[in-house]
Every structure is written in structure tokens, then in C-alpha cells.
Design an enzyme around this catalytic site. Structure first.
Site, mmCIF file in Angstrom:
data_model
loop_
_atom_site.group_PDB
_atom_site.id
_atom_site.type_symbol
_atom_site.label_atom_id
_atom_site.label_comp_id
_atom_site.label_asym_id
_atom_site.label_seq_id
_atom_site.Cartn_x
_atom_site.Cartn_y
_atom_site.Cartn_z
ATOM 1 N N SER A 11 31.919 23.849 8.264
ATOM 2 C CA SER A 11 30.703 23.217 7.758
ATOM 3 C C SER A 11 30.390 21.884 8.423
ATOM 4 O O SER A 11 29.245 21.429 8.396
ATOM 5 C CB SER A 11 30.804 23.007 6.237
ATOM 6 O OG SER A 11 31.934 22.216 5.912
ATOM 7 N N ASP B 277 27.807 14.573 -0.048
ATOM 8 C CA ASP B 277 27.962 15.389 -1.246
ATOM 9 C C ASP B 277 29.371 15.381 -1.834
ATOM 10 O O ASP B 277 29.701 16.229 -2.651
ATOM 11 C CB ASP B 277 27.542 16.834 -0.956
ATOM 12 C CG ASP B 277 28.371 17.463 0.168
ATOM 13 O OD1 ASP B 277 29.341 16.825 0.623
ATOM 14 O OD2 ASP B 277 28.051 18.593 0.589
ATOM 15 N N HIS C 201 31.287 16.226 2.482
ATOM 16 C CA HIS C 201 30.768 16.104 3.844
ATOM 17 C C HIS C 201 30.196 14.709 4.083
ATOM 18 O O HIS C 201 29.577 14.127 3.187
ATOM 19 C CB HIS C 201 29.678 17.152 4.085
ATOM 20 C CG HIS C 201 30.143 18.556 3.844
ATOM 21 N ND1 HIS C 201 29.973 19.187 2.638
ATOM 22 C CD2 HIS C 201 30.801 19.421 4.649
ATOM 23 C CE1 HIS C 201 30.492 20.400 2.709
ATOM 24 N NE2 HIS C 201 31.009 20.566 3.907
#
Length: 396
Positions: A45, A345, A348
Site C-alpha cells: 500500500s 490514517d 500510512h
């Protein structure tokens, strides 16, 4: 200062479909002679630019596919696990290239004229079978590095049909980013309360898997290390301690978790040194994500960041996260200015931190050898790295 998400529209439209994802470009000049005309990227991610939606079409509930993700730069969800751009975007932009398109969004060779990104949110380095064999069954059938490499070989078939040898020139001239990958091999078991001692035994296997992909036939590769996971707001919340010694005095990050990241990075850099000897014609650049990120946590004011250990989007609390709320899901809150926060968040980084890490790499301050020194004439990189010197924060 945080504001309620209720005025943001809550669940909105998914980010644009495949064709639109490909044309989300950073307008700029063509790459200068000597620069890399293509970038290929693998990872999780931290590097995904939109593959997740296509890899898991039935998982429309992933918050990263909905607002407020992407609000800072794209002004809508772009498939990135951030409020804006990520490291890969800043690297491509500096090289004068468009945003690197997610592989799963493309259809033709023309879609990948400037490279492709194979990274997928949640991806692991090791296959789910590795974890099942060790009694851990919570990985599911997620994408892993072997799958991303399979996609890369499929792309070569598309770019050089019937003549893979014809792709050798293209590969020699391209820049490959192999990661960041491996973080989820630790994150998922850690969140499932697998013992830290057992997770530590995974590190040599993770490094070996990354090593096996480095010899994919490319000539210039950037291999990132792990970020300082002890500075991640979610972990700071879950593993909150009353013991002062558990925290680094200069940063407030969890000392023992950062030590784990450094151990991964130490084994990875040792492996890279071995590979350089085995493949003297290949340039393997170690990207010290840990050191570049720690610059932010040690001196946040230099980057305009006021809350380095707090999530902009989440559920409140001292670190901006809550065990019952996620960014984009439930009664979450969003800060007024993500540029002031170190995390987007809770897991991240914010775009501000991604930018800081990318600039540390592009200047050569946190790459070994310097990216600028690996190409004959790339004025964008040469200018950035004119006075930079790599100074690792710990023994490599």
C-alpha cells in the site's frame, strides 16, 4: 484541529475507472537524455497507485477507495492509501514522467509507455502458504511478490510479443523500485497478536524473497528498507506503555518496534551487498526509508509538520486513531490541514511525509549509492544531489 467527516459527503463515488486512472498524469517535460524513460514498481500500500480495486473487485468496502482518501492533491480517491501523492509519484515527477499507471488498469502496450506499477495494498513478500505452514491462517489469498512478478512477466509478453529478448534494451534503460515490501508480513501477524519473537523469525525469509526478485533482469533497481514502525500511530495506540524506557526520548516512537525495523533493514542491506558482488553489472540502490522518515520525526518543524505522530484522519485520541473507527469508515474525523500531520490514517504517511522521504532519496541523502550518480546525465537528479552525502542513522 479536527472536523467532523459528516460534511465531506461520507461514502462517495469510487475513483474513476481504468482509462481515467491511466491518464492521471503529472504534466511535465519529457525525460532528459540519460534519465529513465520508464519506471516499474512493486510493493504494497505504500506504493499502490490503484491496483487494489482491480485485484479485489468484490472489496468495495476498503476505505481507501472512498473519500476522504485522495482529497489533498487529486480531490477524489485515486486508489492511493494516502491523502495525496506517494513516494513513487514524486520520483516519477522529478524524472519528468507521468504518474506510473497501475498495471491492472491497463489494456494495451501504449498504456505502459512510461512504465507500470504492480504494487497492491495489503500485499506481502511471502506467499500465504509460508504463513499457513507456520500455523498462521489469517493471510487469506492476498497478492504477494510472486504474483506481482507474474504480472510483470505478462507485461513483457505484451510489450515484446514473441520476443522477450527485445525487451532487454527497455529494461536496461528503466528504473525499478522493488518495494517497499515486507511490512505486511509483519503487520498482519502483529495485529493478530502473534508473538513478536516468532514474527522476528520471518525476517530472513522476507529478505530472501525480496532478494530473489532483485535478479529479474533489470540493470538499475531501488530497494527500499522498512519504515520506522515504532512511529506508526496505530501501533503507538495498541502498544501504549507506562514504561518511559519503551519510548525513544527524541521522537516519542516505540523503541522496541523501531529496533525491529532496523533489524530487517540490516539484513536487507547485507543481502544487497552480496548481490552487488554476484551481479557487478547491476546497480542496486538501497533506499533508506527509515532514515529519511526519521528526519521528519526528529525535526518535524523543518517540514512544517506540527503533529508527527498523529493521524489526520481517524477516530481521535492522543494519536488520532481509535480501535473502533477507521479513516473513511464509521464516525471518523478529518483534520483541517493534513500537511501538518505525520500520518494520514494511522498506518500510512501523509503526503507531506511521503514528499519528505522522496526528496531525501532523490537528493541522495538516503540512497546508497546515490540515485543521481547512477545515470550519466540527468540534470533533475544531479541538481538535487549536488551537495548531498549519505549518512545512515545506524550501522548498515
Amino acid at each position: 484541529m479536527v472536523s467532523s467527516a459528516s460534511g465531506r459527503g461520507g461514502r462517495g463515488l469510487l475513483f474513476p475507472a481504468a482509462a481515467a486512472a491511466v491518464v492521471l498524469v503529472l504534466v511535465g517535460a519529457a525525460p532528459a537524455a540519460g534519465c529513465y524513460p520508464r519506471v516499474f514498481s512493486f510493493g504494497d500500500s505504500l506504493a499502490d497507485t490503484g491496483n487494489y480495486r482491480f485485484a479485489y473487485p468484490n472489496d468495495s468496502g476498503e476505505p481507501a477507495l472512498w473519500p476522504p482518501y485522495g482529497e489533498t492533491f487529486f480531490h477524489h480517491p485515486s486508489g492511493r492509501f494516502s491523502n495525496g501523492r506517494i513516494i513513487l509519484d514524486f520520483i516519477a515527477g522529478t524524472l519528468g514522467l507521468p504518474f506510473v499507471p497501475p498495471y491492472l488498469s491497463g489494456r494495451s502496450a501504449e498504456d505502459f509507455a512510461c512504465g507500470a506499477n504492480f504494487a497492491v495494498g495489503g500485499a506481502t513478500a511471502l506467499s500465504p502458504e509460508f504463513f499457513r505452514d507456520r500455523g498462521f491462517d489469517d493471510m487469506g489469498n492476498r497478492v504477494h511478490l510472486d504474483v506481482e512478478m507474474k504480472w510483470f512477466r505478462e507485461l513483457l509478453d505484451l510489450l515484446c510479443p514473441g520476443n522477450l529478448a527485445g525487451c532487454s534494451n527497455m529494461m536496461n534503460q528503466s528504473l525499478f523500485l522493488v518495494g517497499e515490501i515486507g511490512g505486511n508480513d509483519y503487520n498482519i501477524p502483529l495485529l493478530s497478536r502473534v508473538s513478536f519473537k516468532k514474527i522476528r523469525t520471518f525476517i530472513p525469509s522476507v529478505v530472501a524473497k525480496i532478494s530473489s526478485t532483485i535478479t529479474l533482469g533489470a540493470k538499475t533497481l531501488v530497494v527500499p528498507g522498512n519504515l520506522p514502525i515504532g512511529c506508526v500511530p496505530t501501533y503507538l495506540t495498541i502498544f501504549k506503555s507506562d514504561k518511559e524506557d519503551d519510548y525513544e526520548p527524541q521522537t516519542g516512537c516505540l523503541r522496541w518496534m523501531n529496533k525491529f525495523s532496523r533489524y530487517h533493514n540490516k539484513l536487507l542491506t547485507k543481502e544487497i551487498k552480496k548481490l552487488r558482488k554476484l551481479h557487478p553489472g547491476v546497480t542496486i540502490i538501497y533506499a533508506d526509508y527509515y532514515g529519511a522518515a526519521m528526519e521528519v520525526f526528529l525535526s518535524p518543524e523543518q517540514y512544517g509538520i506540527e503533529n508527527p505522530l498523529v493521524a489526520c484522519c481517524g477516530g481521535g485520541g492522543p494519536y488520532g486513531v481509535s480501535p473502533t473507527t477507521r479513516c473513511g469508515y464509521g464516525e471518523y474525523t478529518v483534520c483541517d490541514n493534513p500537511e501538518k500531520y505525520g500520518s494520514w490514517d494511522g498506518f500510512h504517511p501523509s503526503e507531506a511525509v511521503y514528499r519528505a522521504i522522496a526528496m531525501g532519496l532523490l537528493r541522495g541523502s538516503y540512497t546508497q549509492p546515490s540515485i543521481a550518480s547512477t545515470t550519466g546525465s540527468c540534470p533533475q537528479l544531479a541538481e538535487l544531489g549536488s551537495s548531498a552525502e549519505y549518512k545512515p542513522l545506524y550501522d548498515l
